[in-house]
Design a protein around this motif. Sequence first.
Motif: not given
Length: 214
Positions: A152-162, A9-19, A134-141
Amino acid sequence: MIDLFSLLSIGIAFFVIAVSPGPANISNATIAMSKGRRTSLIYGAGLSTGLVFWGVVAASGMGAILQSSVYLLMALKVFGGLYLLRLAFLSAKESMKPNSTNVGMIEETFSGKKWFLRGVIMNISNPKTVIAWMAALSVGLNSNDGIFSVISGLVVCIIVGFATNGMYSICFSYSRVMNWYQRASRWINGVTSFLFTIAGIGLLRSAFNRSSMS
């Protein structure tokens, strides 16, 4: 301990924001079309590194402090707004050149290291990024999640960002896309300059908005 579904959920939320289209993605796409895949990947790595900076800020709890520190936030917004206006000026300058001279013009004066640094500055200069984190991390935390869950959530978002920045670099650097850019570079740079100007002015207005300083 955070579960796999929450991380997804965190990864998807961050992807939507990042893309989503924004100054960073617009600049990355333009660089991919005009300078090629290698330069864009280096620039995208810089963008992603800038994202990591704000991710660490958000995950460490400094995001809330930053939002409550009026003058620090204002200074960051002013810096970011001025940087975006500088990019708007450079894009406008490129748009005034004939199409045949636009491609490869900056490549001669910018090394890979400078392209990377330029990407880092682009994302670090936008303090609003910490809100996205903060918005993306709050989705799954949840409030009872520990530091391991946050990391763990931070690492997922970093991977999605790259991955997202790499996707922009690859998709917009295909030969057909680059050939189309060569034919329409003046128009594209003109639109890019306009978008950077709007974003820069918006960030400067936000910095001096009375309601945001209260």
